[in-house]
Design a protein around this motif. Structure first.
Motif, mmCIF file in Angstrom:
data_model
loop_
_atom_site.group_PDB
_atom_site.id
_atom_site.type_symbol
_atom_site.label_atom_id
_atom_site.label_comp_id
_atom_site.label_asym_id
_atom_site.label_seq_id
_atom_site.Cartn_x
_atom_site.Cartn_y
_atom_site.Cartn_z
ATOM 1 N N HIS A 210 32.358 31.117 37.241
ATOM 2 C CA HIS A 210 33.746 31.741 36.752
ATOM 3 C C HIS A 210 34.254 30.713 35.571
ATOM 4 O O HIS A 210 34.146 29.860 35.568
ATOM 5 N N GLU A 211 34.829 31.568 34.573
ATOM 6 C CA GLU A 211 35.328 30.855 33.425
ATOM 7 C C GLU A 211 36.883 30.822 33.326
ATOM 8 O O GLU A 211 37.511 31.897 33.858
ATOM 9 N N TYR A 212 37.189 29.727 33.295
ATOM 10 C CA TYR A 212 38.642 29.407 33.619
ATOM 11 C C TYR A 212 39.618 29.527 32.407
ATOM 12 O O TYR A 212 38.750 29.157 31.210
#
Length: 212
Positions: A210-212
């Protein structure tokens, strides 16, 4: 509504976020009455976190950096820095021009102006530069400062003193911080209660990707 559910619109991340926010607003944030926070609680918080409401002392730093390179020996770099320093001492108003023409630091385009900096420093700026600036008086030009980057001349055009503010001045800020802490506690307790009654599986691979 039935057609939206049939098409799976409720699975859209934005819709899910709206649903969560609506739930939290009703069951968590809506349960806190700001009027229940007493003046005594606010004052106690202020006294315990007094340093958070202090305006720290800062110093404006202007810097010219002359680096050592394959074509420039340490002796040549120091000599260049000393010549520049002599020009700044003679006329500090020329600092911006000299920095734009001669500085090899990252703030050269801004005339060497690092802005106002606190004692804790500024990312990308060697702490020796910060420490030296705080030892100077307003209007001072430093001696040549040598560090791993090269040779520096710094000028301190302005200084700002530490300012301690009273509870009366900061009451609004204190109230916002206390409310924020209360909301965080209510949120954590609420989510913890829901988690106890729910079956939760964590996909570590998905979380890692997941990219924050």
């Amino acid at each position: 509504q039935q057609e939206a559910l049939r098409q799976g619109i409720d699975q859209d991340p934005k819709i899910r976020k709206m649903m969560v926010n609506t739930l939290l607003k009703r069951d968590v944030y809506g349960t806190l009455d700001p009027d229940e926070i007493t003046d005594e609680e606010l004052r106690a918080y202020f006294e315990e976190h007094k340093e958070d409401f202090v305006v720290p002392e800062k110093v404006q730093i202007k810097r010219i950096l002359v680096k050592v390179s394959g074509d420039v020996t340490p002796e040549q770099a120091r000599s260049s820095a000393e010549t520049i320093r002599d020009q700044v001492v003679a006329d500090p108003s020329q600092f911006k021009r000299l920095a734009q023409e001669s500085s090899q630091g990252p703030y050269a385009r801004r005339g060497g102006d690092l802005g106002f900096v606190g004692r804790k420093g500024k990312p990308g700026v060697d702490q020796t530069i910060i420490d030296a600036a705080f030892e100077m008086e307003k209007g001072d030009v430093s001696d040549i400062i040598e560090n791993d980057e090269g040779f520096s001349v710094i000028y301190v055009p302005n200084k700002r003193d530490r300012v301690e503010r009273t509870f009366e001045q900061m009451r609004g800020s204190v109230l916002r911080k206390v409310k924020s802490d209360r909301y965080n506690d209510l949120h954590d307790n609420y989510v913890g209660t829901l988690r106890e009654g729910a079956k939760v599986e964590i996909d570590d691979t998905a979380v890692a990707a997941h990219e924050y």
